[in-house]
Write a protein that holds these residues in place. Structure first.
Motif, short mmCIF file in Angstrom:
data_model
loop_
_atom_site.label_atom_id
_atom_site.label_comp_id
_atom_site.label_asym_id
_atom_site.label_seq_id
_atom_site.Cartn_x
_atom_site.Cartn_y
_atom_site.Cartn_z
N GLN A 277 0.79 -1.22 0.00
CA GLN A 277 0.00 0.00 0.00
C GLN A 277 0.83 1.28 0.00
O GLN A 277 0.27 2.37 -0.10
N ASP A 278 2.15 1.15 0.08
CA ASP A 278 3.00 2.33 -0.08
C ASP A 278 3.40 2.54 -1.53
O ASP A 278 4.09 3.51 -1.84
N LEU A 279 2.96 1.66 -2.41
CA LEU A 279 3.25 1.80 -3.84
C LEU A 279 2.27 2.78 -4.47
O LEU A 279 1.06 2.51 -4.51
N PRO A 280 2.73 3.91 -5.00
CA PRO A 280 1.82 4.83 -5.70
C PRO A 280 1.24 4.16 -6.94
O PRO A 280 1.96 3.47 -7.68
N HIS A 281 -0.03 4.39 -7.16
CA HIS A 281 -0.73 3.76 -8.28
C HIS A 281 -0.03 4.02 -9.61
O HIS A 281 0.22 3.09 -10.40
N GLY A 282 0.32 5.27 -9.87
CA GLY A 282 0.96 5.60 -11.13
C GLY A 282 2.30 4.91 -11.30
O GLY A 282 2.65 4.48 -12.41
N ALA A 283 3.05 4.78 -10.20
CA ALA A 283 4.34 4.09 -10.27
C ALA A 283 4.14 2.63 -10.64
O ALA A 283 4.90 2.06 -11.45
N GLY A 284 3.12 2.00 -10.05
CA GLY A 284 2.83 0.61 -10.38
C GLY A 284 2.45 0.43 -11.84
O GLY A 284 2.88 -0.53 -12.50
N LEU A 285 1.65 1.35 -12.36
CA LEU A 285 1.28 1.29 -13.78
C LEU A 285 2.51 1.40 -14.68
O LEU A 285 2.64 0.68 -15.67
N ILE A 286 3.41 2.31 -14.33
CA ILE A 286 4.64 2.47 -15.10
C ILE A 286 5.44 1.17 -15.11
O ILE A 286 5.94 0.73 -16.15
N MET A 287 5.55 0.53 -13.96
CA MET A 287 6.34 -0.69 -13.84
C MET A 287 5.89 -1.79 -14.79
O MET A 287 6.72 -2.50 -15.36
N ILE A 288 4.58 -1.95 -14.94
CA ILE A 288 4.08 -3.07 -15.75
C ILE A 288 3.73 -2.67 -17.18
O ILE A 288 3.41 -3.54 -18.00
N SER A 289 3.82 -1.38 -17.50
CA SER A 289 3.28 -0.90 -18.77
C SER A 289 3.97 -1.49 -20.00
O SER A 289 3.30 -1.87 -20.97
N LYS A 290 5.28 -1.57 -19.99
CA LYS A 290 5.99 -2.06 -21.17
C LYS A 290 5.61 -3.51 -21.47
O LYS A 290 5.25 -3.85 -22.60
N ALA A 291 5.66 -4.37 -20.46
CA ALA A 291 5.32 -5.77 -20.65
C ALA A 291 3.84 -5.94 -20.98
O ALA A 291 3.46 -6.78 -21.81
N TYR A 292 2.99 -5.13 -20.33
CA TYR A 292 1.55 -5.26 -20.54
C TYR A 292 1.18 -4.96 -21.99
O TYR A 292 0.52 -5.76 -22.67
N MET B 3 9.87 -3.05 -8.73
CA MET B 3 8.91 -3.69 -7.83
C MET B 3 9.57 -4.05 -6.51
O MET B 3 8.97 -3.91 -5.43
N SER B 4 10.80 -4.53 -6.58
CA SER B 4 11.50 -5.00 -5.38
C SER B 4 11.69 -3.88 -4.36
O SER B 4 11.79 -4.15 -3.16
N ASP B 5 11.74 -2.64 -4.81
CA ASP B 5 11.89 -1.52 -3.88
C ASP B 5 10.66 -1.36 -2.99
O ASP B 5 10.73 -0.70 -1.95
N TYR B 6 9.55 -1.95 -3.40
CA TYR B 6 8.31 -1.88 -2.61
C TYR B 6 7.97 -3.23 -1.99
O TYR B 6 6.87 -3.45 -1.50
N GLY B 7 8.94 -4.14 -2.03
CA GLY B 7 8.76 -5.43 -1.37
C GLY B 7 8.01 -6.47 -2.17
O GLY B 7 7.63 -7.52 -1.64
N ILE B 8 7.77 -6.21 -3.46
CA ILE B 8 7.04 -7.16 -4.29
C ILE B 8 7.98 -8.27 -4.74
O ILE B 8 9.06 -8.00 -5.29
N THR B 9 7.58 -9.51 -4.53
CA THR B 9 8.40 -10.67 -4.88
C THR B 9 7.69 -11.55 -5.92
O THR B 9 6.45 -11.54 -5.99
N PRO B 10 8.45 -12.31 -6.70
CA PRO B 10 7.82 -13.19 -7.69
C PRO B 10 6.85 -14.20 -7.10
O PRO B 10 5.91 -14.64 -7.78
N GLU B 11 7.06 -14.57 -5.86
CA GLU B 11 6.17 -15.54 -5.21
C GLU B 11 4.75 -15.02 -5.07
O GLU B 11 3.81 -15.79 -4.88
#
Length: 281
Positions: A170-185, A235-243
């Motif tokens: 929940q500390d991940l800003p929405h826009g930042a998350g969108l940017i992270m996945i945008s290229k692959a999406y 993603m890892s900077d916000y604690g998101i893991t592949p698991e």
């Protein structure tokens, strides 16, 4: 909730929401936007995170449109460069998603392509100099148009996938998350050749006048992210893991499943996991 009893989540559709119809109309809302990202001044949507249940779901209906919207870029001058970028990409993706969704139509196309051009050509200027009022105005204009796109068109599953990310982190800003996945999406849909002409058109209005291939859109998207200083978000900077990828994919479909029906090619859980995996740093 000023005119209806119970808990807000009683009225949410999706996830653990009870989906109870509103019994009374809400009070009128006047929207004075101090950011250029959500487009909420021209659409009926509000997004709330259930912090305990890890659900991030939008809610709105014909009665939750603002009755008056005031859009003054002077009120956005204090937004930091980082959040100017995050919010600007949210506005951009509202229109990009609308332009490539199954709900694209003459009216949504008109708003979306104008929004994409204004945001993409001015966002880096606003990030670099928050007092550049010409750039601020054009990004704000694009944001307001993108709110209309959400109303007369559709968003797609990119937003659902990000909502799951920031529901769990929940500390991940929405826009930042969108940017992270945008290229692959968007690369996923380009490789499906769902609307080659539309990706080429977007690349052209973003500044590549001689664009000929759908992947030219990705080139312009990455270029804009670099210019705005957000191309290396992790993603890892916000604690998101592949698991977590499968859990997040299922969360996205459970809470915001309607957005997946707006895609021109249907995503499976495995597709979602692949998009997350390709985006992970």
């Amino acid at each position: 909730m000023t005119t209806n009893d119970g808990d807000y989540w009683d009225y949410i559709f999706g996830g653990t929401g009870k989906g109870i119809p509103l019994k009374a109309k809400p009070i009128p809302v006047v929207a004075i936007t101090t950011t250029a990202g959500t487009g909420s001044e021209t659409d009926p949507w509000a997004v709330i995170t259930h912090e305990i249940n890890r659900e991030k779901i939008g809610f709105g209906n014909e009665d939750t449109f603002p009755v008056l919207a005031i859009v003054d870029p002077e009120l956005m001058k204090s937004v930091s460069p980082k959040y100017t970028a995050y919010q600007g990409f949210d506005a951009l993706f509202h229109s990009v998603e609308g332009y490539v969704s199954i709900g694209a139509n003459l009216m949504s196309d008109m708003y979306a392509i104008t929004a994409i051009e204004n945001v993409s050509k001015n966002l880096s200027k606003a990030v670099e100099d928050g007092n550049d009022m010409d750039a601020r105005e054009k990004v704000a204009f694009g944001n307001t148009l993108s709110g209309v796109v959400e109303t007369v068109g559709l968003c797609t599953s990119q937003h659902a996938l990000e909502h799951a990310m920031s529901a769990y982190h929940q500390d991940l800003p929405h826009g930042a998350g969108l940017i992270m996945i945008s290229k692959a999406y968007f690369t996923h849909f380009i490789e499906k050749h769902v609307c080659d002409d539309r990706f080429i058109k977007m690349a052209k209005v973003m500044g590549m006048e001689d664009a000929k291939e759908p992947m030219d859109f990705i080139k312009m998207l990455v270029k804009l992210q670099k210019e705005c200083g957000v191309s290396d978000l992790k993603m890892s900077d916000y604690g998101i893991t592949p698991e977590e990828f499968e859990k997040m994919a299922k969360n996205a479909m459970d809470t915001m499943g309607m957005l997946f029906t707006c895609d021109r090619a249907q995503l499976s859980i495995e597709d979602c996991v692949s998009i997350y995996s390709a985006s992970h740093k």
